[in-house]
Design a protein around this motif. Structure first.
Motif, PDB file in Angstrom:
ATOM      1  N   UNK A   1     -38.521   2.008  44.614  1.00  0.00           N
ATOM      2  CA  UNK A   1     -38.447   1.764  43.178  1.00  0.00           C
ATOM      3  C   UNK A   1     -39.792   2.164  42.572  1.00  0.00           C
ATOM      4  N   UNK A   2     -39.742   3.111  41.616  1.00  0.00           N
ATOM      5  CA  UNK A   2     -40.951   3.631  40.971  1.00  0.00           C
ATOM      6  C   UNK A   2     -40.790   3.394  39.470  1.00  0.00           C
ATOM      7  N   UNK A   3     -41.424   2.354  38.934  1.00  0.00           N
ATOM      8  CA  UNK A   3     -41.182   1.973  37.545  1.00  0.00           C
ATOM      9  C   UNK A   3     -42.491   1.601  36.845  1.00  0.00           C
ATOM     10  N   UNK A   4     -42.504   1.854  35.529  1.00  0.00           N
ATOM     11  CA  UNK A   4     -43.567   1.366  34.638  1.00  0.00           C
ATOM     12  C   UNK A   4     -44.945   1.920  34.969  1.00  0.00           C
ATOM     13  N   UNK A   5     -45.040   3.113  35.525  1.00  0.00           N
ATOM     14  CA  UNK A   5     -46.334   3.693  35.846  1.00  0.00           C
ATOM     15  C   UNK A   5     -46.785   4.651  34.745  1.00  0.00           C
ATOM     16  N   UNK A   6     -48.110   4.766  34.576  1.00  0.00           N
ATOM     17  CA  UNK A   6     -48.708   5.619  33.540  1.00  0.00           C
ATOM     18  C   UNK A   6     -49.578   6.650  34.236  1.00  0.00           C
ATOM     19  N   UNK A   7     -49.219   7.936  34.069  1.00  0.00           N
ATOM     20  CA  UNK A   7     -49.942   9.020  34.725  1.00  0.00           C
ATOM     21  C   UNK A   7     -50.374  10.014  33.657  1.00  0.00           C
ATOM     22  N   UNK A   8     -51.689  10.209  33.520  1.00  0.00           N
ATOM     23  CA  UNK A   8     -52.192  11.009  32.410  1.00  0.00           C
ATOM     24  C   UNK A   8     -53.451  11.763  32.815  1.00  0.00           C
ATOM     25  N   UNK A   9     -53.548  13.002  32.326  1.00  0.00           N
ATOM     26  CA  UNK A   9     -54.760  13.787  32.519  1.00  0.00           C
ATOM     27  C   UNK A   9     -55.011  14.200  33.950  1.00  0.00           C
ATOM     28  N   UNK A  10     -53.961  14.336  34.744  1.00  0.00           N
ATOM     29  CA  UNK A  10     -54.103  14.725  36.144  1.00  0.00           C
ATOM     30  C   UNK A  10     -54.093  16.247  36.261  1.00  0.00           C
ATOM     31  N   UNK A  11     -54.993  16.772  37.065  1.00  0.00           N
ATOM     32  CA  UNK A  11     -55.075  18.225  37.227  1.00  0.00           C
ATOM     33  C   UNK A  11     -54.109  18.745  38.276  1.00  0.00           C
ATOM     34  N   UNK A  12     -53.419  17.857  38.978  1.00  0.00           N
ATOM     35  CA  UNK A  12     -52.392  18.252  39.933  1.00  0.00           C
ATOM     36  C   UNK A  12     -51.014  17.871  39.437  1.00  0.00           C
TER      37      UNK A  12
ATOM     38  N   UNK B   1     -41.313   5.405  33.362  1.00  0.00           N
ATOM     39  CA  UNK B   1     -42.666   5.891  33.606  1.00  0.00           C
ATOM     40  C   UNK B   1     -43.117   6.783  32.450  1.00  0.00           C
ATOM     41  N   UNK B   2     -44.419   6.807  32.186  1.00  0.00           N
ATOM     42  CA  UNK B   2     -45.003   7.685  31.175  1.00  0.00           C
ATOM     43  C   UNK B   2     -45.862   8.719  31.874  1.00  0.00           C
ATOM     44  N   UNK B   3     -45.504   9.991  31.705  1.00  0.00           N
ATOM     45  CA  UNK B   3     -46.247  11.112  32.271  1.00  0.00           C
ATOM     46  C   UNK B   3     -46.679  11.988  31.106  1.00  0.00           C
ATOM     47  N   UNK B   4     -47.982  12.014  30.815  1.00  0.00           N
ATOM     48  CA  UNK B   4     -48.430  12.681  29.603  1.00  0.00           C
ATOM     49  C   UNK B   4     -49.678  13.517  29.873  1.00  0.00           C
ATOM     50  N   UNK B   5     -49.602  14.780  29.460  1.00  0.00           N
ATOM     51  CA  UNK B   5     -50.745  15.703  29.497  1.00  0.00           C
ATOM     52  C   UNK B   5     -51.319  15.889  30.896  1.00  0.00           C
ATOM     53  N   UNK B   6     -50.425  16.086  31.856  1.00  0.00           N
ATOM     54  CA  UNK B   6     -50.823  16.454  33.207  1.00  0.00           C
ATOM     55  C   UNK B   6     -50.595  17.950  33.409  1.00  0.00           C
TER      56      UNK B   6
ATOM     57  N   UNK C   1     -38.040   3.692  26.087  1.00  0.00           N
ATOM     58  CA  UNK C   1     -38.302   4.741  27.075  1.00  0.00           C
ATOM     59  C   UNK C   1     -39.804   4.775  27.374  1.00  0.00           C
ATOM     60  N   UNK C   2     -40.150   4.979  28.630  1.00  0.00           N
ATOM     61  CA  UNK C   2     -41.546   5.049  29.038  1.00  0.00           C
ATOM     62  C   UNK C   2     -42.068   3.732  29.558  1.00  0.00           C
ATOM     63  N   UNK C   3     -43.344   3.725  29.929  1.00  0.00           N
ATOM     64  CA  UNK C   3     -43.935   2.566  30.583  1.00  0.00           C
ATOM     65  C   UNK C   3     -44.200   1.414  29.627  1.00  0.00           C
ATOM     66  N   UNK C   4     -44.336   1.710  28.338  1.00  0.00           N
ATOM     67  CA  UNK C   4     -44.715   0.684  27.366  1.00  0.00           C
ATOM     68  C   UNK C   4     -43.528   0.255  26.520  1.00  0.00           C
ATOM     69  N   UNK C   5     -43.340  -1.050  26.428  1.00  0.00           N
ATOM     70  CA  UNK C   5     -42.367  -1.626  25.502  1.00  0.00           C
ATOM     71  C   UNK C   5     -43.119  -2.008  24.228  1.00  0.00           C
TER      72      UNK C   5
END
Length: 477
Positions: A290-301, A337-342, A452-456
Motif C-alpha cells: 500500500x503506497x498512499x499519501x506520499x509527497x514527491x517533489x523536485x527529484x532529478x530521477x 500521492x502527490x508527484x510534482x515537478x520531478x 485527489x493527492x496527498x493533501x486533504x
C-alpha cells in the motif's frame, strides 16, 4: 519500584553535587544524582544492576579495551523498570576502541546519550529483547565494509539518534534476525537523523536496511517513522526494505540520492512520507503493498517506479540466485500521492520478463513540465481512476479515462510544499471507495468526499509536515 543510582568516587560525587540540574540524565525526580567515574566502575555497576537501576557515566573520552568490552550479560529489566545506562550529558561520553557495549541474554536495557566512535559494529543479538538505543551520536570509524548498528533482537527501539559521517561501504542501521531467514519482530525506528553518507559506490551504503534477500518472506512488523534523511548519498536506497509486513511512514528524505525502495518482501505500507529535492523516489517490487499519501517533489530521477520482475513471485525454497532477483509488483495500491515537478513522474520497467499485475493507481496528483507523466511498460489488469494530470509534460500512456487534465491550482505553503487551493478541481474528486484512507499526509481527516493527492484541503493547521533537524536526533523534544 525504587530506582537505584550508583555513586563511586568522592571527587566525582562532589563534582556532580555541584553541577547544575540542566542536562543531567537523572534517574527520577526523587533519586539522588550519582555517577560512575571509570569504565571499571561502570562495568561493576552493570554487573550488579537490578530492574529500575539507572547507571550514569561521567562525561569524558574513554577507550574501551579490546579484551574487556562493556558487557551487559543476563540483565533483565522490565517494561516499567528498565535498566538504563546513560551518559551524564547527551553526547558528553565519547567511547573509542574496537567495541563499546556487548549484549548477551538481556532484556529491557536502555543505552542513552553516548557518542559512539568504535571501529566495529554495535550488535544487538537475537538472544536479547527490548533493547533501546536512544539519544546517541553514531560516527564510528570510517572503515570499509563496517556496518555501524545491527539490530537482531525482538521489540527493540532505535530513537532520537544521529547517524552521520560515513564515506565508505557499509550501512548505518541494519535490522535482521536469528539464523539465515528470520527477522527481529516489532522493531521501532523513530525520530532519528541520518545524514552525510557519501559513499560513491552503486550499492551498499544504505542508512536503513530492513532485512536482506534471504529474509524477504519473513514478516518483521517493523515501524520506521518520523526519521529525517539529509545528504544520504551512499546508496540509491535510503530506506531499503527486504522483508515483509512493515510500515514506513512520516519520514522526510531531503537533498539525498537515496529513496524508499521495497526491494524484497510483501505487504509493506509506505505512507505519508516527504521525498524532496533529491534524486530517487519510491520504487516498488513484491506483492500486496500500500503506497498512499506520499509527497514527491523536485527529484532529478524517477519519482515512482512500479517494478518488473526477474521472478513472478518469491517462494519458499527458491535458490539464492532467484531470491536475489526482483519480484514483479502485483496487487499494489497506489493512491492519494502527490508527484510534482520531478524529472520523471510515474514509470514502469521493461528490462525484466515479468510485468506487474493487478495494480490500482487512483486519485494521484501528477504534475510535471517535461517528458511524460506516465511511462509504463507492459502491465496486466491495472486499474486507473481519478488521477489528476497537469503541466507541460505529456500525459504519456495512461489509459483513456484513467485521469483528467485540469489545472490543480496549487499554492505554495511553508517549506515550499504545494497544496491544492480552495477552488482546486482536486477537492472532493477522489474515486477510491475501498480501502478507506481515513487521513491525509498532514494527519487531517479525509472525510467521505476525498480530495485527489496527498493533501486533504483544510483551513486547520497541519498536525505534521516535513521534518527538520530540530525535530529529530539527540536534542529533539
Amino acid at each position: 519500584m525504587q530506582r537505584r543510582t550508583f555513586l563511586i568516587g568522592t571527587a566525582a560525587g562532589a563534582a556532580l553535587a555541584a553541577a547544575p540540574a540542566a542536562g543531567l540524565l537523572t534517574a527520577s525526580a526523587t533519586a539522588a544524582p550519582a555517577i560512575v567515574g571509570s569504565l571499571d566502575e561502570l562495568q561493576a555497576a552493570i554487573d550488579r544492576a537490578r530492574p529500575g537501576d539507572r547507571i550514569v557515566l561521567a562525561d569524558g573520552t574513554y577507550t574501551v579495551p579490546p579484551d574487556r568490552p562493556l558487557t551487559v550479560r543476563n540483565k533483565r529489566g522490565t517494561r516499567r523498570a528498565p535498566v538504563t545506562i546513560a551518559a551524564r550529558t547527551r553526547g558528553g561520553v565519547v567511547l573509542n576502541g574496537e567495541q563499546s557495549f556487548v549484549f548477551q541474554a538481556s532484556s529491557h536495557i536502555t543505552l542513552s546519550g553516548f557518542s559512539f566512535r568504535q571501529s566495529s559494529t554495535l550488535d544487538v543479538p537475537p538472544d536479547c529483547s527490548h533493547i533501546r538505543l536512544t539519544r546517541n551520536d553514531f560516527q564510528l570509524a570510517d572503515i570499509e565494509g563496517v556496518h555501524w548498528v545491527m539490530v537482531r533482537a525482538d521489540d527493540s527501539e532505535v530513537d532520537h539518534n544521529h547517524f552521520h559521517g560515513k564515506s565508505t561501504l557499509g550501512i548505518y542501521l541494519g535490522i535482521e534476525g536469528a539464523g539465515e531467514a528470520e527477522m527481529a519482530q516489532r522493531v521501532h525506528v523513530h525520530r532519528n537523523y541520518f545524514s552525510d553518507h557519501s559513499f560513491t559506490g552503486s550499492n551498499g551504503g544504505e542508512p536503513i536496511r530492513l532485512g536482506v534477500s534471504p529474509r524477504a518472506l519473513s514478516s518483521a512488523h517493523a515501524v520506521v517513522e518520523y526519521n529525517l534523511f539529509e545528504r544520504a548519498n551512499g546508496d540509491p536506497e535510503a530506506i531499503s526494505v527486504k522483508s515483509s509486513d512493515n510500515t514506513i511512514r512520516y519520514n522526510t528524505i531531503r537533498d539525498s540520492f537515496g529513496g524508499i525502495v521495497l526491494r524484497h518482501g510483501n505487504r509493506n505500507r509506505v505512507e505519508g512520507n516527504y521525498l524532496v529535492a533529491g534524486t530517487e523516489g519510491v520504487r516498488i517490487y513484491g506483492n500486496d503493498h500500500v503506497i498512499v499519501n506520499n509527497y514527491l517533489s523536485g527529484l532529478s530521477g524517477r519519482a515512482l517506479v512500479i517494478g518488473s520482475g526477474s521472478e513472478r513471485d518469491h517462494v519458499p525454497g527458491e535458490t539464492p540466485d532467484a531470491r536475489r532477483g526482483n519480484d514483479a509488483a502485483d496487487r499494489v495500491l497506489i493512491a492519494y500521492n502527490t508527484l510534482v515537478n520531478n524529472k520523471g513522474t510515474l514509470f514502469g520497467e521493461s528490462q525484466r520478463p515479468h510485468e506487474p499485475r493487478d495494480v490500482t493507481v487512483a486519485d494521484n496528483l501528477l504534475v510535471g513540465d517535461s517528458g511524460q507523466l506516465v511511462a509504463m511498460a507492459n502491465t496486466v489488469r491495472f486499474t486507473w481512476s481519478g488521477n489528476l494530470l497537469w503541466g507541460g509534460a505529456a500525459d504519456g500512456n495512461i489509459p483513456a479515462g484513467g485521469g483528467t487534465r485540469k489545472d490543480p491550482k496549487l499554492v505554495t505553503g511553508p517549506g515550499g510544499i504545494v497544496r491544492p487551493a480552495a477552488d482546486s478541481p482536486a477537492l472532493n474528486a477522489g474515486t477510491l471507495r475501498w480501502p478507506r484512507i481515513t487521513h491525509d499526509i498532514d494527519g487531517q481527516p479525509r472525510g467521505r468526499a476525498r480530495d485527489v493527492g496527498a493533501d486533504e484541503y483544510s483551513r486547520r493547521a497541519p498536525r505534521r509536515g516535513p521534518l527538520t533537524p530540530a525535530d529529530v536526533g539527540p536534542q529533539a523534544g
